[in-house]
Design an enzyme around this catalytic site. Structure first.
Site, mmCIF file in Angstrom:
data_model
loop_
_atom_site.group_PDB
_atom_site.id
_atom_site.type_symbol
_atom_site.label_atom_id
_atom_site.label_comp_id
_atom_site.label_asym_id
_atom_site.label_seq_id
_atom_site.Cartn_x
_atom_site.Cartn_y
_atom_site.Cartn_z
ATOM 1 N N LYS A 174 0.843 -1.205 0.000
ATOM 2 C CA LYS A 174 0.000 0.000 0.000
ATOM 3 C C LYS A 174 0.876 1.253 0.000
ATOM 4 C CE LYS A 174 -4.243 -0.668 1.897
ATOM 5 N NZ LYS A 174 -5.257 -0.843 2.911
ATOM 6 N N THR B 219 -11.454 -2.338 12.274
ATOM 7 C CA THR B 219 -12.068 -2.991 13.435
ATOM 8 C C THR B 219 -13.136 -3.961 12.917
ATOM 9 O OG1 THR B 219 -13.520 -1.049 13.618
ATOM 10 C CG2 THR B 219 -11.651 -1.151 15.134
ATOM 11 N N GLU C 98 -15.329 8.778 12.956
ATOM 12 C CA GLU C 98 -15.418 9.318 11.599
ATOM 13 C C GLU C 98 -16.773 8.937 10.990
ATOM 14 O OE1 GLU C 98 -13.500 11.482 9.953
ATOM 15 O OE2 GLU C 98 -15.234 11.349 8.652
ATOM 16 N N PHE C 99 -17.397 9.910 10.324
ATOM 17 C CA PHE C 99 -18.730 9.672 9.768
ATOM 18 C C PHE C 99 -18.742 9.712 8.236
ATOM 19 C CE2 PHE C 99 -19.304 11.350 14.034
ATOM 20 C CZ PHE C 99 -20.201 10.447 14.586
ATOM 21 N N GLU D 252 -17.972 6.286 2.047
ATOM 22 C CA GLU D 252 -17.176 5.949 0.866
ATOM 23 C C GLU D 252 -17.929 6.442 -0.365
ATOM 24 O OE1 GLU D 252 -16.143 1.772 0.847
ATOM 25 O OE2 GLU D 252 -15.318 1.945 2.863
ATOM 26 N N PHE E 248 -31.795 7.993 3.025
ATOM 27 C CA PHE E 248 -31.754 6.612 3.539
ATOM 28 C C PHE E 248 -33.121 5.949 3.522
ATOM 29 C CE2 PHE E 248 -27.630 5.130 5.022
ATOM 30 C CZ PHE E 248 -26.876 6.224 4.625
ATOM 31 N N ALA F 137 -35.396 1.797 -1.035
ATOM 32 C CA ALA F 137 -35.496 0.341 -0.877
ATOM 33 C C ALA F 137 -34.483 -0.329 -1.788
ATOM 34 C CB ALA F 137 -36.908 -0.112 -1.230
ATOM 35 N N CYS G 280 -19.044 -1.013 7.151
ATOM 36 C CA CYS G 280 -19.433 -0.418 8.440
ATOM 37 C C CYS G 280 -20.741 -0.954 9.014
ATOM 38 C CB CYS G 280 -19.516 1.097 8.292
ATOM 39 S SG CYS G 280 -17.896 1.838 8.015
HETATM 40 N N1 LIG Z 1 -14.706 2.716 5.399
HETATM 41 C C1 LIG Z 1 -15.583 3.596 5.845
HETATM 42 O O1 LIG Z 1 -16.433 4.094 5.117
HETATM 43 C C2 LIG Z 1 -15.566 4.032 7.296
HETATM 44 C C3 LIG Z 1 -16.317 5.146 7.690
HETATM 45 C C4 LIG Z 1 -16.266 5.543 9.026
HETATM 46 C C5 LIG Z 1 -15.522 4.825 9.932
HETATM 47 N N2 LIG Z 1 -14.807 3.725 9.534
HETATM 48 C C6 LIG Z 1 -14.001 3.015 10.519
HETATM 49 O O2 LIG Z 1 -12.641 3.385 10.320
HETATM 50 C C7 LIG Z 1 -11.791 2.261 10.607
HETATM 51 C C8 LIG Z 1 -10.906 1.962 9.415
HETATM 52 O O3 LIG Z 1 -11.740 1.549 8.354
HETATM 53 P P1 LIG Z 1 -11.196 1.436 6.853
HETATM 54 O O4 LIG Z 1 -12.366 1.147 5.998
HETATM 55 O O5 LIG Z 1 -10.347 2.615 6.562
HETATM 56 O O6 LIG Z 1 -10.274 0.129 7.001
HETATM 57 P P2 LIG Z 1 -9.191 -0.447 5.959
HETATM 58 O O7 LIG Z 1 -9.174 -1.892 6.178
HETATM 59 O O8 LIG Z 1 -9.464 0.115 4.600
HETATM 60 O O9 LIG Z 1 -7.813 0.205 6.448
HETATM 61 C C9 LIG Z 1 -7.160 -0.126 7.635
HETATM 62 C C10 LIG Z 1 -5.665 -0.025 7.374
HETATM 63 O O10 LIG Z 1 -4.971 -0.116 8.616
HETATM 64 C C11 LIG Z 1 -3.738 -0.798 8.383
HETATM 65 N N3 LIG Z 1 -3.216 -1.241 9.682
HETATM 66 C C12 LIG Z 1 -3.726 -2.164 10.531
HETATM 67 N N4 LIG Z 1 -2.969 -2.244 11.643
HETATM 68 C C13 LIG Z 1 -1.963 -1.337 11.512
HETATM 69 C C14 LIG Z 1 -0.888 -0.938 12.338
HETATM 70 N N5 LIG Z 1 -0.675 -1.455 13.537
HETATM 71 N N6 LIG Z 1 -0.042 0.010 11.859
HETATM 72 C C15 LIG Z 1 -0.239 0.562 10.650
HETATM 73 N N7 LIG Z 1 -1.258 0.232 9.833
HETATM 74 C C16 LIG Z 1 -2.118 -0.704 10.262
HETATM 75 C C17 LIG Z 1 -4.114 -1.890 7.418
HETATM 76 O O11 LIG Z 1 -3.002 -2.378 6.711
HETATM 77 C C18 LIG Z 1 -5.112 -1.157 6.499
HETATM 78 O O12 LIG Z 1 -4.467 -0.592 5.376
HETATM 79 C C19 LIG Z 1 -12.724 1.122 11.009
HETATM 80 O O13 LIG Z 1 -12.847 1.096 12.411
HETATM 81 C C20 LIG Z 1 -14.031 1.515 10.376
HETATM 82 O O14 LIG Z 1 -15.134 0.979 11.058
HETATM 83 C C21 LIG Z 1 -14.809 3.318 8.230
#
Ligand SMILES: NC(=O)c1ccc[n+]([C@@H]2O[C@H](COP(=O)([O-])OP(=O)(O)OC[C@H]3O[C@@H](n4cnc5c(N)ncnc54)[C@H](O)[C@@H]3O)[C@@H](O)[C@H]2O)c1
Length: 443
Positions: free
Chosen positions: A35, A86, A151-152, A155, A252, A255, A263
């Site tokens: 990445k 998570t 974070e809200f 994507e 939201f 249907a 999420c």
């Molecule tokens: N995707 C969304 O739309 C969204 C929106 C709001 C909140 N969130 C929350 O944000 C968080 C991240 O979601 P995401 O979709 O970005 O996840 P993701 O899987 O796209 O990205 C997570 C990244 O963290 C990296 N990572 C993990 N452990 C690490 C460490 N110790 N050091 C460095 N890098 C590490 C992984 O390699 C990965 O690239 C989650 O808790 C999710 O629920 C996501």
């Protein structure tokens, strides 16, 4: 402000790029070397509209950089954001916090000077307390505060959401940490985005409550759609009729095949588990989870009904695979359950998605992939619109019908006017749109 962003996924990369665009110095750290190598070469590891230009711009201006080791970036940072995944824990559905706790341990070993450790990942109530305990245990003399800042962003619209949020939630009782967070978000404050400062646990729960409410809203209108089909009503009109009530709101209320994504599924499940653990079960959320789970596979049965009761030996074309348009994210996408349900019933499944095929291929190894919507539909017995990409909204229906073997259209996003589809000779089935949802072509 100097900021270290741990995790350069959908949230970390977008947040990091936007914070750099606000004028902060940001280093995005990810443990995935591929990445980081891609980012350093100017390639985006994810598809998000506008991200490539935003990243390139801020890298060029020297405010945004990338790395695989956090030591230096954390030592120099005023605020370190944890934006790691998570996911649902295998077995019980609770949030897997191992990535967050690993990050906390790594951060602890690198802290220098007063630092605010910010949990941006979606984490269950009490996680901030545990992050604080871990950092304190690993670095007893460190000067730090742990803040929750959920974070809200959505994507597909992530940059706009980050730069013009409805609100920013900051969970802390430490005035020094609050001042740092206000400085981080000062450009947004100037734009009049409200900053809600709450207790840390309240901030953590606010994120889950928001996602659970939105998931419930979607699930409500999905169930209403099924009732509309049974009684001969139109869910689109019902949604408008209720949505224009300011207390309900129009968003939201579309249907469809059930919510998916990275999420809602995991967050509703984790919230339900948290509530059970505290002896306060959330029955509404538990029901939303169950109804939505069943709905995805039920969509395959809907397609089978539209095909006259059997798809054995037939070819079904899926248009759209990602859980929503404008992303390449395939996590928990309804298309996965729909493809499996159709294949189990003996169908050959072919699919096309504008951005999601790279991520979809390993998840759908027995599905054939096409290069565009028309080649996907060629000789098909039915097409199913699974994701409402703009590219599917204006298809040439005449051409589509001509290339298909049998002109059956199952529109799981209600993007076509049933009458237009009928005029072009399709058997059309939407979601919650007419008695049984099935309309025969005009002869
Ligand atoms: N995707 C969304 O739309 C969204 C929106 C709001 C909140 N969130 C929350 O944000 C968080 C991240 O979601 P995401 O979709 O970005 O996840 P993701 O899987 O796209 O990205 C997570 C990244 O963290 C990296 N990572 C993990 N452990 C690490 C460490 N110790 N050091 C460095 N890098 C590490 C992984 O390699 C990965 O690239 C989650 O808790 C999710 O629920 C996501």
């Amino acid at each position: 402000m100097r900021i270290a962003m741990i995790g350069a996924g959908y949230v970390g990369l977008v947040s990091g790029a936007c914070l750099a665009d606000f004028g902060h110095d940001v280093v995005c750290i990810d443990r995935d070397p591929a990445k980081i190598a891609a980012l350093e070469a100017g390639r985006m590891p994810i598809y998000e509209p506008g991200l490539e230009a935003l990243v390139a711009d801020n890298v060029r201006q020297g405010r945004l950089s990338f790395g695989t080791t956090l030591k230096e970036a954390v030592a120099e940072a005023n605020a370190v954001f944890i934006a790691v995944g998570t996911p649902s824990r295998r077995g019980d559905g609770f949030a897997d916090l191992s990535f967050v706790y690993d990050a906390a341990r790594e951060i602890a070993g690198a802290l220098s000077g007063y630092t605010v450790v910010v949990t941006k990942s979606t984490v269950p109530v009490g996680t901030g307390d545990e992050v604080e305990r871990i950092v304190r245990e690993c670095a007893p003399r460190a000067d730090f505060a742990v803040v929750s800042n959920p974070e809200f962003l959505r994507e597909g619209a992530a940059i706009g959401d980050f730069k013009r949020p409805d609100r920013i939630v900051v969970g802390t009782e430490d005035p020094r940490a609050e001042a740092v967070m206000r400085e981080v978000y000062r450009p947004l404050y100037l734009n009049a985005s409200p900053i809600l400062v709450t207790g840390r646990r309240t901030a953590e729960l606010t994120k889950y409550a928001a996602n659970a409410f939105l998931a419930a809203k979607i699930t409500f209108i999905n169930e209403m759609a099924d009732l509309c089909e049974a009684v001969g009503a139109d869910v689109q009109a019902v949604a408008r009729g209720i949505g224009l009530d300011g207390r309900i709101g129009t968003k939201f209320l579309h249907a469809g095949p059930g919510y998916g994504g990275s999420c809602f599924p995991k967050d509703t499940l984790a919230l339900a588990k948290t509530a059970q653990d505290h002896g306060m079960p959330l029955r509404i959320v538990e029901t939303v989870v169950a109804v939505n789970d069943q709905r995805k596979r039920a969509m395959a049965r809907k397609v089978i009904r539209a095909c006259g009761g059997s798809v054995r030996g037939k070819t079904v074309a899926l248009l759209g695979l990602t859980f929503k348009p404008d992303t390449d994210d395939m996590r928990e996408a309804p298309s996965l359950a729909i493809a499996a349900g159709l294949q189990d019933a003996g169908a050959k499944v072919r699919a096309y998605d504008p951005e999601g095929m790279e991520q979809a291929r390993p998840l759908l190894p027995t599905v054939a992939f096409a290069d565009d919507a028309y080649s996907c539909a060629a000789e098909a017995d039915a097409i199913v619109i699974v994701t409402e990409w703009n590219a599917f909204r204006g298809l040439d229906l005449e051409r589509l019908r001509r290339v298909m073997r049998t002109p059956v259209m199952v529109d799981l996003r209600n993007i076509y006017d049933p009458n237009a589809a009928l005029r072009h000779g399709f058997v059309y089935q939407g979601v919650g749109r007419s008695s049984g949802g099935v309309s025969a072509p005009v002869s």
